[in-house]
Design an enzyme around this catalytic site. Structure first.
Site, PDB file in Angstrom:
ATOM      1  CB  SER A  19      21.517 -13.501  -3.524  1.00  0.00           C
ATOM      2  OG  SER A  19      20.158 -12.937  -3.895  1.00  0.00           O
ATOM      3  CB  SER A 146       5.466 -17.704  -4.103  1.00  0.00           C
ATOM      4  OG  SER A 146       5.220 -17.457  -2.870  1.00  0.00           O
ATOM      5  CE1 TYR A 159       7.129 -12.280  -3.940  1.00  0.00           C
ATOM      6  CE2 TYR A 159       5.824 -13.630  -2.459  1.00  0.00           C
ATOM      7  CZ  TYR A 159       6.909 -13.584  -3.242  1.00  0.00           C
ATOM      8  OH  TYR A 159       7.732 -14.409  -3.438  1.00  0.00           O
TER       9      TYR A 159
END
Length: 275
Positions: A19, A146, A159
């Protein structure tokens, strides 16, 4: 800058390919004639992506289910890839899980799970393919980090820790393997329209199940894949991708760290009031 990648015929292994960014990259590379290895935990979704990739023009597709938190399975998986294709041109470490909880509300085991998946899983798979790439004198390793790997933001202590760690690891790896003829690319997305927040972990380890507004309003995943593919084709060692104000946070932190910290503290205060 690196020499740009021509994806035609290249053997590309993508984790987190069922995905989101992984799927979108697979379809882009399929259209360019790549030979693809698709890995994730969900075999049914991988087979769906496999069909799409074949329809898009992939030279070959191997569905290889993989749970990157099971580090002992990385070496056998790599051996299967090399046995079938004889080489690996590009590994994209894209599997990962996010977080949506304040530190004080987060169990230690949740931090362990995030680090096992987002950091140690990427390192384990990289170690499994690295010797063959070095022996060949050719190969490319990428990781999806990120903006949270550049700046600390609320609800994502685990995270952010994980994404800072992979930025550090792969930046350092880049320096070490350059003399061996290998390349390393770090991908740095901002808010992208994926299931990343919906699949994020709460403090008790349960799945959040909610899409953040920032994610819902972020860059469409197909556009994100376009930017990443262009970055590979033009030889960027680090590919920033996103259009929102979050993309300016690393520069703000560099230019005015106090201002950046204050802005993020205000964000955290607003989130506390809303919770």
């Amino acid at each position: 800058m690196y020499p740009g990648i021509d994806f035609n015929g290249k053997v590309v292994w993508i984790t987190g390919a069922s995905s989101g960014i992984g799927e979108a990259l697979a379809l882009q590379m399929a259209a360019r004639g790549s030979q693809l290895i698709l890995s994730a935990r969900n075999q049914t979704e991988l087979e769906r992506v496999e069909t799409l990739c074949k329809d898009a023009g992939a030279a070959d597709v191997l569905v290889l289910p993989l749970d990157v938190s099971k580090h002992e399975t990385m070496e056998p998986a790599a051996q299967q890839v090399f046995a079938q294709y004889g080489k690996l041109d590009l590994l994209i470490n894209n599997a990962g899980v996010s977080q949506r909880s304040f530190c004080i509300d987060t169990a230690f085991e949740v931090y362990r799970q995030i680090m096992d998946i987002n950091v140690l899983g990427q390192i384990a798979l990289t170690l499994a393919v690295l010797p063959a790439m070095v022996a060949r004198g050719e190969g490319h390793i990428a990781v999806t980090s990120s903006i949270a790997g550049k700046v600390g933001v609320p609800l994502r202590t685990g995270y952010c820790a994980a994404k800072h760690a992979v930025m550090g690891f792969f930046d350092a790896l880049r320096t070490e393997v350059a003399a061996d003829g290998l390349q390393v690319t770090t991908i740095v997305p901002g808010f992208i329209q994926t299931n990343v927040s919906k699949n994020a972990l709460r403090g008790d380890g349960q799945v959040a199940g909610i899409t953040d507004q920032d994610i819902a309003e972020g860059m469409p995943v197909d556009e994100c894949a376009d930017v990443i593919i262009t970055g590979f084709e033009t030889g960027l060692p680090e590919i920033a991708v996103g259009t929102g104000p979050e993309m300016g946070l690393p520069q703000l932190k560099s230019d005015n760290p106090t201002g950046a910290f204050q802005a993020l503290e205000q964000m955290a205060a607003q989130l506390r009031q809303a919770s």
